[in-house]
Design a protein around this motif. Structure first.
Motif, PDB file in Angstrom:
ATOM      1  N   VAL A 179       0.845  -1.195   0.000  1.00  0.00           N
ATOM      2  CA  VAL A 179       0.000   0.000   0.000  1.00  0.00           C
ATOM      3  C   VAL A 179       0.879   1.242   0.000  1.00  0.00           C
ATOM      4  O   VAL A 179       1.775   1.382   0.833  1.00  0.00           O
ATOM      5  N   THR A 180       0.608   2.141  -0.934  1.00  0.00           N
ATOM      6  CA  THR A 180       1.305   3.427  -0.993  1.00  0.00           C
ATOM      7  C   THR A 180       0.318   4.524  -0.623  1.00  0.00           C
ATOM      8  O   THR A 180      -0.730   4.668  -1.260  1.00  0.00           O
ATOM      9  N   SER A 181       0.644   5.282   0.428  1.00  0.00           N
ATOM     10  CA  SER A 181      -0.227   6.347   0.928  1.00  0.00           C
ATOM     11  C   SER A 181       0.449   7.689   0.698  1.00  0.00           C
ATOM     12  O   SER A 181       1.585   7.888   1.122  1.00  0.00           O
ATOM     13  N   ILE A 182      -0.262   8.609   0.043  1.00  0.00           N
ATOM     14  CA  ILE A 182       0.336   9.912  -0.280  1.00  0.00           C
ATOM     15  C   ILE A 182      -0.559  11.040   0.210  1.00  0.00           C
ATOM     16  O   ILE A 182      -1.768  11.038  -0.014  1.00  0.00           O
ATOM     17  N   ASP A 183       0.060  12.013   0.887  1.00  0.00           N
ATOM     18  CA  ASP A 183      -0.668  13.193   1.339  1.00  0.00           C
ATOM     19  C   ASP A 183       0.316  14.354   1.453  1.00  0.00           C
ATOM     20  O   ASP A 183       1.521  14.150   1.629  1.00  0.00           O
ATOM     21  N   LEU A 184      -0.219  15.552   1.372  1.00  0.00           N
ATOM     22  CA  LEU A 184       0.618  16.751   1.482  1.00  0.00           C
ATOM     23  C   LEU A 184       1.007  17.044   2.930  1.00  0.00           C
ATOM     24  O   LEU A 184       1.983  17.737   3.196  1.00  0.00           O
ATOM     25  N   SER A 185       0.238  16.507   3.874  1.00  0.00           N
ATOM     26  CA  SER A 185       0.438  16.815   5.288  1.00  0.00           C
ATOM     27  C   SER A 185       1.255  15.743   6.009  1.00  0.00           C
ATOM     28  O   SER A 185       0.848  14.579   6.056  1.00  0.00           O
ATOM     29  N   LYS A 186       2.363  16.146   6.598  1.00  0.00           N
ATOM     30  CA  LYS A 186       3.171  15.216   7.399  1.00  0.00           C
ATOM     31  C   LYS A 186       2.401  14.791   8.649  1.00  0.00           C
ATOM     32  O   LYS A 186       2.506  13.645   9.097  1.00  0.00           O
ATOM     33  N   THR A 187       1.613  15.712   9.199  1.00  0.00           N
ATOM     34  CA  THR A 187       0.798  15.395  10.387  1.00  0.00           C
ATOM     35  C   THR A 187      -0.136  14.231  10.110  1.00  0.00           C
ATOM     36  O   THR A 187      -0.241  13.286  10.904  1.00  0.00           O
ATOM     37  N   TYR A 188      -0.816  14.280   8.963  1.00  0.00           N
ATOM     38  CA  TYR A 188      -1.749  13.209   8.630  1.00  0.00           C
ATOM     39  C   TYR A 188      -1.031  11.906   8.289  1.00  0.00           C
ATOM     40  O   TYR A 188      -1.517  10.816   8.619  1.00  0.00           O
ATOM     41  N   LEU A 189       0.125  11.998   7.646  1.00  0.00           N
ATOM     42  CA  LEU A 189       0.875  10.776   7.340  1.00  0.00           C
ATOM     43  C   LEU A 189       1.383  10.111   8.613  1.00  0.00           C
ATOM     44  O   LEU A 189       1.369   8.878   8.734  1.00  0.00           O
ATOM     45  N   ASP A 190       1.822  10.899   9.576  1.00  0.00           N
ATOM     46  CA  ASP A 190       2.239  10.339  10.868  1.00  0.00           C
ATOM     47  C   ASP A 190       1.043   9.673  11.562  1.00  0.00           C
ATOM     48  O   ASP A 190       1.183   8.619  12.193  1.00  0.00           O
ATOM     49  N   TRP A 191      -0.111  10.292  11.431  1.00  0.00           N
ATOM     50  CA  TRP A 191      -1.351   9.743  11.974  1.00  0.00           C
ATOM     51  C   TRP A 191      -1.666   8.407  11.297  1.00  0.00           C
ATOM     52  O   TRP A 191      -2.060   7.429  11.939  1.00  0.00           O
ATOM     53  N   ALA A 192      -1.488   8.368   9.974  1.00  0.00           N
ATOM     54  CA  ALA A 192      -1.726   7.133   9.220  1.00  0.00           C
ATOM     55  C   ALA A 192      -0.807   6.012   9.709  1.00  0.00           C
ATOM     56  O   ALA A 192      -1.239   4.858   9.862  1.00  0.00           O
ATOM     57  N   LYS A 193       0.444   6.350   9.980  1.00  0.00           N
ATOM     58  CA  LYS A 193       1.384   5.344  10.483  1.00  0.00           C
ATOM     59  C   LYS A 193       0.949   4.831  11.858  1.00  0.00           C
ATOM     60  O   LYS A 193       1.082   3.633  12.157  1.00  0.00           O
ATOM     61  N   GLN A 194       0.436   5.732  12.691  1.00  0.00           N
ATOM     62  CA  GLN A 194      -0.082   5.303  13.993  1.00  0.00           C
ATOM     63  C   GLN A 194      -1.247   4.329  13.812  1.00  0.00           C
ATOM     64  O   GLN A 194      -1.379   3.348  14.554  1.00  0.00           O
ATOM     65  N   ASN A 195      -2.095   4.595  12.821  1.00  0.00           N
ATOM     66  CA  ASN A 195      -3.213   3.696  12.546  1.00  0.00           C
ATOM     67  C   ASN A 195      -2.710   2.319  12.083  1.00  0.00           C
ATOM     68  O   ASN A 195      -3.289   1.291  12.443  1.00  0.00           O
ATOM     69  N   PHE A 196      -1.640   2.298  11.305  1.00  0.00           N
ATOM     70  CA  PHE A 196      -1.040   1.029  10.896  1.00  0.00           C
ATOM     71  C   PHE A 196      -0.538   0.274  12.128  1.00  0.00           C
ATOM     72  O   PHE A 196      -0.790  -0.922  12.292  1.00  0.00           O
ATOM     73  N   ASN A 197       0.160   0.993  12.998  1.00  0.00           N
ATOM     74  CA  ASN A 197       0.702   0.360  14.206  1.00  0.00           C
ATOM     75  C   ASN A 197      -0.405  -0.189  15.103  1.00  0.00           C
ATOM     76  O   ASN A 197      -0.268  -1.268  15.689  1.00  0.00           O
ATOM     77  N   LEU A 198      -1.505   0.568  15.213  1.00  0.00           N
ATOM     78  CA  LEU A 198      -2.644   0.129  16.031  1.00  0.00           C
ATOM     79  C   LEU A 198      -3.186  -1.212  15.561  1.00  0.00           C
ATOM     80  O   LEU A 198      -3.710  -1.996  16.352  1.00  0.00           O
ATOM     81  N   ASN A 199      -3.075  -1.463  14.259  1.00  0.00           N
ATOM     82  CA  ASN A 199      -3.628  -2.678  13.676  1.00  0.00           C
ATOM     83  C   ASN A 199      -2.582  -3.767  13.449  1.00  0.00           C
ATOM     84  O   ASN A 199      -2.859  -4.766  12.778  1.00  0.00           O
ATOM     85  N   GLY A 200      -1.384  -3.552  14.016  1.00  0.00           N
ATOM     86  CA  GLY A 200      -0.336  -4.555  13.898  1.00  0.00           C
ATOM     87  C   GLY A 200       0.210  -4.708  12.501  1.00  0.00           C
ATOM     88  O   GLY A 200       0.725  -5.774  12.129  1.00  0.00           O
TER      89      GLY A 200
END
Length: 328
Positions: free
Chosen positions: A183-204
């Protein structure tokens, strides 16, 4: 006096409606296995608010305008409505988050509302998502796309997935949980991308197995289209903003004016043979400018799945549009 009586009657109806919805929604959500859902959505015209539940906390949005009331009257009415919500659901002040949209210009509309950072994790079927109830107008999880996330997860099995304008990565998580190969996730906001990574971690989900790119997406598409060795994707999710004039972007974005160009460029340059694009927008006046005969001539079908994608807890059937574009 007559106006006050009408409002008093409407507020009583609102309280009764909440009592009914409280029981119905709680039972339904438990059966569905979800912890975040819509409770009330402007059911009564004189009480134009939206109420969403996240675990044991609630978010109340004021949707009224200043057309027939002053700012002071608007605030007082919203305060009265808030008190009714707290009473019906037996909430402390800390459990109800109030959101009211004021007229803002430029970048002000994207700035933080608060710094409290009331963050919690909610479960949606088999997925877990981090939400922030206090700091922004939105919480980080668009509840109206619950069904779409479920469908997307099933469609992603063994696929290479591209999520453009990925926001906090909920669709990226759905794809990964559904068995996407990458999965490749692209966004202009570093804040949201960091949030996305946290969501990945939450789901193992191991973030190192996937890609997160912080960049101007429109420019990325231009640059990558010139790269002969560019990646192609089996499944692309595209949910852009309606409009953006961010200084971080090299050009302005307008969904109605530019969706044709971005969709057709994705088809030809980024979509693998037999692949699909899932395109969504919350612009209520949106009109698809690519006619059916043109899709067919290019070897694709474009299925409008908007109505069937609206969850049961949403009254507004125009909250988003969803198109599934696939090779014939």
């Amino acid at each position: 006096m007559e106006q006050n009586q009408i409002l008093t009657g409407a507020l009583q109806m609102f309280e009764n409606r909440l009592q009914k919805l409280k029981k119905e929604r709680e039972k339904w959500a438990k059966r569905e296995g979800i912890q975040a859902y819509r409770v009330y959505e402007e059911d009564i015209p004189q009480v134009p608010v939206i109420l969403d539940r996240y675990l044991d906390d609630y978010v109340l949005y004021d949707k009224s305008s200043l057309r027939f009331q002053t700012e002071e009257e608007k605030e007082k009415r919203f305060e009265t409505i808030s008190d009714i919500v707290r009473s019906v659901f037996q909430l402390s002040k800390a459990q109800l988050f109030l959101k009211t949209r004021k007229k803002q210009k430029g970048k002000e509309q994207y700035e933080k509302l608060d710094e409290d950072k009331k963050a919690l994790t909610v479960t949606e079927h088999s997925a877990r998502y981090l939400v922030n109830l206090s700091d922004y107008l939105d919480t980080g999880l668009f509840l109206d796309h619950r069904l779409t996330r479920s469908w997307f997860s099933k469609a992603a099995n063994s696929k290479r997935v591209l999520n453009l304008f990925c926001y906090t990565g909920s669709f990226s998580v759905s794809a990964a949980l559904g068995g996407a190969s990458q999965v490749t996730s692209i966004d202009l906001s570093k804040t949201y991308l960091d949030w996305a990574k946290q969501n990945f971690n939450l789901n193992g989900i191991k973030t190192e197995d996937h890609s997160f790119i912080c960049t101007d997406i429109l420019q990325w598409l231009v640059d990558e289209s010139r790269n002969e060795a560019r990646q192609r994707y089996d499944l692309i999710f595209l949910d852009p903003p309606t409009f953006s004039n961010s200084k971080k972007m090299r050009q302005e974005w307008d969904i109605q004016a530019q969706h044709r160009n971005i969709l057709l460029s994705l088809l030809g340059k980024f979509l693998s043979p037999g692949g699909e694009i899932w395109f969504s927008t919350n612009f209520r006046k949106f009109e698809m400018l690519i006619p059916e005969e043109e899709w067919l001539s290019r070897g694709y079908t474009c299925l409008d799945r908007s109505l069937e994608s609206i969850p049961k807890d949403f009254r507004n059937t125009k909250i988003h549009k969803l198109f599934q574009i696939k090779a014939i």
